[in-house]
Every structure is written in C-alpha cells, then in structure tokens.
Design an enzyme around this catalytic site. Structure first.
Site, PDB file in Angstrom:
ATOM      1  N   ALA A  63       0.853  -1.185   0.000  1.00  0.00           N
ATOM      2  CA  ALA A  63       0.000   0.000   0.000  1.00  0.00           C
ATOM      3  C   ALA A  63       0.897   1.245   0.000  1.00  0.00           C
ATOM      4  O   ALA A  63       2.063   1.189   0.397  1.00  0.00           O
ATOM      5  CB  ALA A  63      -0.923  -0.008   1.209  1.00  0.00           C
ATOM      6  N   GLY A 108       0.303  -5.092   0.982  1.00  0.00           N
ATOM      7  CA  GLY A 108      -0.945  -5.158   0.226  1.00  0.00           C
ATOM      8  C   GLY A 108      -0.825  -5.964  -1.055  1.00  0.00           C
ATOM      9  O   GLY A 108      -1.809  -6.530  -1.534  1.00  0.00           O
ATOM     10  N   GLU A 111      -1.155  -9.531  -0.022  1.00  0.00           N
ATOM     11  CA  GLU A 111      -2.570  -9.714   0.302  1.00  0.00           C
ATOM     12  C   GLU A 111      -3.423  -9.807  -0.959  1.00  0.00           C
ATOM     13  O   GLU A 111      -4.355 -10.615  -1.040  1.00  0.00           O
ATOM     14  CB  GLU A 111      -3.044  -8.570   1.204  1.00  0.00           C
ATOM     15  N   GLU A 131       4.487  -5.169   7.636  1.00  0.00           N
ATOM     16  CA  GLU A 131       3.783  -4.056   8.289  1.00  0.00           C
ATOM     17  C   GLU A 131       4.259  -3.757   9.706  1.00  0.00           C
ATOM     18  O   GLU A 131       4.274  -2.597  10.129  1.00  0.00           O
ATOM     19  CB  GLU A 131       2.270  -4.334   8.303  1.00  0.00           C
TER      20      GLU A 131
END
Length: 258
Positions: A63, A108, A111, A131
């Site tokens: 992200a 992300g 994911e 993260e």
C-alpha cells in the site's frame, strides 16, 4: 482507467496494474479503479478467467506509505475496509483469478495475490508482510488469508518478523502454486487460464464456489454445498453432452456453458 488496464483474448482477461513509478503501490485511486475493473470483468459474459499481474518489475509493492502516513484511526479504518471489500470481491467472484506475480508482492501486494485463486510466481518474485516494521498490522486480509494458506505458525513467523520470502520459499510453504522463469511467466499463466476457460464453465464456477464457501464452515455444511452444486451441474447440457461423448469415445469439440 489510469492505473488498471484490461485486455481480453479467447475468453481470458489480463488485468494489469500500472503504476510503475511507485512499484504499483496501492492507493485509494488504484483501489477504486481495481473495483471498477472487477465490475467490468464480472459483467462481461465473454470473460471466463482473469490473469492479474503488475507492470514493470513489481506485482504490487504494498500500500502507498506516502498516503498512509498521515491517516488517523477513522481514516485508516475506512482505507482498510475499502481494500478488504475489493479483495473479497475478487476472491468471491464466480470467475477464477490467476495471479501472475512478476516481482515484489509485499504487504498489500501479498494480500492481493492471496485473494486470487491460483498464484504463479516468477523466480524474481518476493513476498512478505512487513507491516510490523512500520508500526501497523496488515490491513487487507493478511492476518486471515496467510494462515489459511500456510498454517498458523508459519503465518505468525512471517508477519511477526516482517521478513521477505523468495519465490522458492513461497512455493515450499504453499503460498504459491508454481515458480517459473521470468520470461515464461505470462505464457504459463495464460496457458493455465485458457485450459480453465476450455472446461465447462458452470462446473468450473460451481467448483470454485464450493471450495471458497466450504473453507469457511464445517465439513458437513461444506459437503451439502457440494451435493447441491453436483446436482445442478447434472442437469446441464454440458453434462449430458460430455458424458455422451465419453461413452461414445469421441472428442467433445466445446462446451455450450449451459
């Protein structure tokens, strides 16, 4: 769309994320475009299978940290909810999705790959959920999909250390289905997609739905889903045509998908 492109050939749609200057990092605008692309793919009856990949040397590097760094709790919840909703739509759409992972799939990006049904990785691919090193948890389903794919203990190790995995390790723990040379990644993914597209699509989609729904419930409930799907498929033209061809020892040229 600025960051997402679609190209369809022979019932297979290649969905490419294009933000190369940021290694395809996900921001709000990209998530919105990805959601719009999913809607377009879902509505197109000529598309049977999707191949999802990234442009350049990255699948999705994560992200967008520049966008996340100033989020407060309310804004962060909204961002996480938006990503989770879109990834869940990808995961639960009727049509199978193959991730062709061409480079970094971190945060992300990892994911996003896990929301796909099948993952094929280039030898140059790198995976991780880093993260905790940024003071946050995964926000787009990493704490839930990773343990379902690789087991609780291994998922805890990966998430709590924040370390990066190469493609071979990802294969060894079941995070990806296959690792191939970079130059044949898309050929491999597209060949698999075309093979899936050549099957009876009612059966393909029903099988995906049974697996996806069944993994969330007890086996008694899950097998009831399967029995219903089996019954529905047994009353399709595809079933009658294919079984007649099998008994007659002749090749069925194609399915009618009805």
């Amino acid at each position: 769309m600025k960051f997402v492109t679609l190209a369809t050939e022979r019932h297979v749609c290649t969905l490419t994320i294009r933000r190369e200057e940021a290694l395809n990092a996900l921001n709000i605008e990209m998530l919105s475009e990805l959601g719009a692309a999913i809607s377009e793919v879902e509505a197109n009856d000529d598309i049977y299978v999707i191949v999802l990949t990234g442009a350049g040397r990255s699948f999705v590097a994560g992200a967008d940290i520049e966008q996340m760094k100033n989020l407060n709790a309310v804004e962060a919840k909204r961002f996480s909810d938006a990503g989770n909703a879109i990834f869940s739509r990808l995961e639960n759409m009727e049509k199978p999705v193959i991730a062709a992972i061409n480079g970094f799939a971190l945060g992300g990006g990892c994911e996003l790959s896990m929301a796909c049904d099948i993952r094929i990785a280039s030898q140059t691919a790198r995976f991780g959920q880093p993260e905790v090193g940024l003071g946050i948890t995964p926000g787009f389903g990493g704490t839930q999909r990773l343990p379902r794919l690789v087991g609780t203990s291994k998922a805890l190790e990966i998430i709590l250390t924040g370390r990066t995995l190469d493609a071979d390790e990802a294969l060894s723990i079941g995070l990806v289905n296959q690792v191939v040379a970079p130059e044949i990644l898309m050929v491999t993914a597209l060949n698999m997609a075309r093979r899936i597209a050549s099957q009876a699509q009612i059966a393909v989609r029903s099988s995906k739905q049974c697996i996806r729904q069944g993994m969330q419930v007890d086996i008694k409930t899950a097998t009831s889903y399967e029995s219903l799907a089996f019954a529905v498929c047994c009353d399709t033209e595809d079933k009658y045509d294919a079984m007649d061809a099998f008994i007659s020892k002749r090749k069925l040229p194609s399915f009618k998908n009805r």
